[in-house]
Motif scaffolding. Structure first.
Motif, PDB file in Angstrom:
ATOM      1  N   UNK A 212     -10.692   1.404   1.371  1.00 42.51           N
ATOM      2  CA  UNK A 212      -9.240   1.312   1.369  1.00 42.51           C
ATOM      3  C   UNK A 212      -8.685   2.705   1.029  1.00 42.51           C
ATOM      4  N   UNK A 213      -8.780   3.589   2.008  1.00 38.31           N
ATOM      5  CA  UNK A 213      -8.422   4.982   1.760  1.00 38.31           C
ATOM      6  C   UNK A 213      -7.409   5.495   2.781  1.00 38.31           C
ATOM      7  N   UNK A 214      -7.096   6.778   2.684  1.00 36.63           N
ATOM      8  CA  UNK A 214      -6.120   7.381   3.592  1.00 36.63           C
ATOM      9  C   UNK A 214      -6.618   7.382   5.032  1.00 36.63           C
ATOM     10  N   UNK A 215      -7.935   7.491   5.203  1.00 37.20           N
ATOM     11  CA  UNK A 215      -8.497   7.482   6.549  1.00 37.20           C
ATOM     12  C   UNK A 215      -8.207   6.187   7.273  1.00 37.20           C
ATOM     13  N   UNK A 216      -8.409   5.064   6.584  1.00 38.36           N
ATOM     14  CA  UNK A 216      -8.096   3.760   7.171  1.00 38.36           C
ATOM     15  C   UNK A 216      -6.598   3.638   7.441  1.00 38.36           C
ATOM     16  N   UNK A 217      -5.780   4.041   6.452  1.00 36.36           N
ATOM     17  CA  UNK A 217      -4.330   3.941   6.601  1.00 36.36           C
ATOM     18  C   UNK A 217      -3.830   4.807   7.747  1.00 36.36           C
ATOM     19  N   UNK A 218      -4.435   5.993   7.939  1.00 32.62           N
ATOM     20  CA  UNK A 218      -4.022   6.873   9.021  1.00 32.62           C
ATOM     21  C   UNK A 218      -4.338   6.257  10.383  1.00 32.62           C
ATOM     22  N   UNK A 219      -5.492   5.615  10.505  1.00 35.38           N
ATOM     23  CA  UNK A 219      -5.830   4.954  11.766  1.00 35.38           C
ATOM     24  C   UNK A 219      -4.872   3.800  12.052  1.00 35.38           C
ATOM     25  N   UNK A 220      -4.456   3.097  11.006  1.00 34.43           N
ATOM     26  CA  UNK A 220      -3.475   2.028  11.180  1.00 34.43           C
ATOM     27  C   UNK A 220      -2.177   2.597  11.758  1.00 34.43           C
ATOM     28  N   UNK A 221      -1.746   3.736  11.241  1.00 38.10           N
ATOM     29  CA  UNK A 221      -0.530   4.379  11.734  1.00 38.10           C
ATOM     30  C   UNK A 221      -0.677   4.759  13.207  1.00 38.10           C
ATOM     31  N   UNK A 222      -1.814   5.356  13.562  1.00 39.90           N
ATOM     32  CA  UNK A 222      -2.025   5.813  14.936  1.00 39.90           C
ATOM     33  C   UNK A 222      -2.019   4.644  15.927  1.00 39.90           C
ATOM     34  N   UNK A 223      -2.689   3.551  15.574  1.00 44.16           N
ATOM     35  CA  UNK A 223      -2.724   2.409  16.485  1.00 44.16           C
ATOM     36  C   UNK A 223      -1.358   1.724  16.571  1.00 44.16           C
ATOM     37  N   UNK A 224      -0.598   1.757  15.487  1.00 47.06           N
ATOM     38  CA  UNK A 224       0.750   1.194  15.520  1.00 47.06           C
ATOM     39  C   UNK A 224       1.634   1.989  16.482  1.00 47.06           C
ATOM     40  N   UNK A 225       1.486   3.311  16.466  1.00 46.43           N
ATOM     41  CA  UNK A 225       2.257   4.160  17.388  1.00 46.43           C
ATOM     42  C   UNK A 225       1.892   3.841  18.830  1.00 46.43           C
TER      43      UNK A 225
END
Length: 303
Positions: A212-225
């Motif tokens: 549960x880190x920034x790497x996972x959160x960043x991928x969530x952002x990219x796929x949402x875009x």
């Protein structure tokens, strides 16, 4: 005495029905049926309510079968996790044989119902069961890439409705598929974030970085875009008969931005509360987006 016996039978029927809902994951199955019916309305030139019924019934059967197979395969792992240990099989309320019969019957009913619509619809329904049970389910304990594999059967329902209505596969159902495909990632990673500790008890690897880190959160952002971009593409005239008015595209875009804000909040805070907000926002997005598409089609047709 008769009253007591009647009450007992009534209670048993209620419990049996509740277990059937649990083994088929009724709430999830209904949401999948909703996506399929939305896709049907988008593809249909004229609405045939018998076709809608066959699609809804067949769709529920296919999803229910997939979930039943899943719970049969994962029975021992389900017993280890708090959120699944009370499911019908690990709790002992339902035998493996009973669950298998339910799964097989639902598979047959689902394929036959969808075949009455057209062979392509039945084929895609069968593919979704195969991918979910034979590829996605075993991979969940092996690699986080299981979410990528699982996104394929998860993205079929929206597309399936269009194919059911037209007996054709092209740019239109392909676009519907891609919308729901990219949506899967922020949705399931938010869920995986919330349930990470419980998932680890069963050995499931659901987060892309395993943490549960920034790497996972960043991928969530990219796929949402990417989800937002694909969702508004029909407004630009590149998707055949699948159209979206500028007004509807703006509404869909703003809903996507709202979901993206929750994704950024998860990146900043990296807590379960933020993940839960994102998960709920994703559920709202996929439902409202499909409604906007359908309402927009019929509004443009009428006016």
């Amino acid at each position: 005495m008769k009253t007591a016996v009647g009450t007992a039978k009534h209670s048993n029927m209620i419990m049996t029905f509740a277990d059937f809902k649990e083994i088929t994951k009724a709430r999830l199955a209904v949401s999948v049926v909703f996506s399929s019916v939305a896709g049907y309305f988008l593809g249909a030139v004229e609405i045939n309510f018998l076709s809608v019924f066959l699609l809804a019934f067949g769709g529920y059967c296919m999803v229910g079968a997939s979930n039943a197979y899943n719970q049969i395969i994962e029975k021992d792992l389900d017993a280890l996790m708090d959120r699944t240990k009370n499911r019908p099989i690990p709790s002992g309320r339902m035998s493996l044989n009973t669950a298998l019969v339910i799964a097989i019957v639902l598979t047959v009913l689902g394929v036959v119902s969808l075949y009455f619509l057209n062979p392509k619809t039945a084929m895609f329904g069968a593919i979704s069961i195969f991918l979910y049970t034979s590829v996605y389910t075993p991979l969940k304990t092996k690699t986080p890439l299981s979410v990528f594999v699982g996104a394929f059967p998860g993205a079929i329902p929206f597309m399936l409705g269009w194919v059911a209505a037209t007996n054709e596969f092209g740019i239109e159902p392909g676009t519907l598929f891609m919308i729901q495909f990219f949506w899967q990632f922020p949705h399931f990673w938010a869920l995986g974030w919330m349930l990470d500790e419980d998932y680890k008890k069963g050995g499931f690897k659901m987060l892309p970085t395993g943490k549960k880190d920034k790497g996972t959160a960043l991928q969530i952002i990219m796929y949402t875009i990417w989800m937002i971009v694909i969702s508004i593409i029909p407004a630009f005239g590149f998707t055949g008969r699948l159209h979206l008015s500028i007004t509807a595209a703006i509404i869909v875009f703003l809903m996507g931005v709202a979901m993206l804000i929750f994704a950024f909040q998860l990146y900043e805070k990296r807590d379960n509360k933020s993940a839960r907000k994102l998960m709920l926002a994703s559920v709202s997005y996929i439902t409202l987006m499909q409604l906007v598409y359908v309402v927009d089609k019929f509004s443009v047709t009428l006016f």
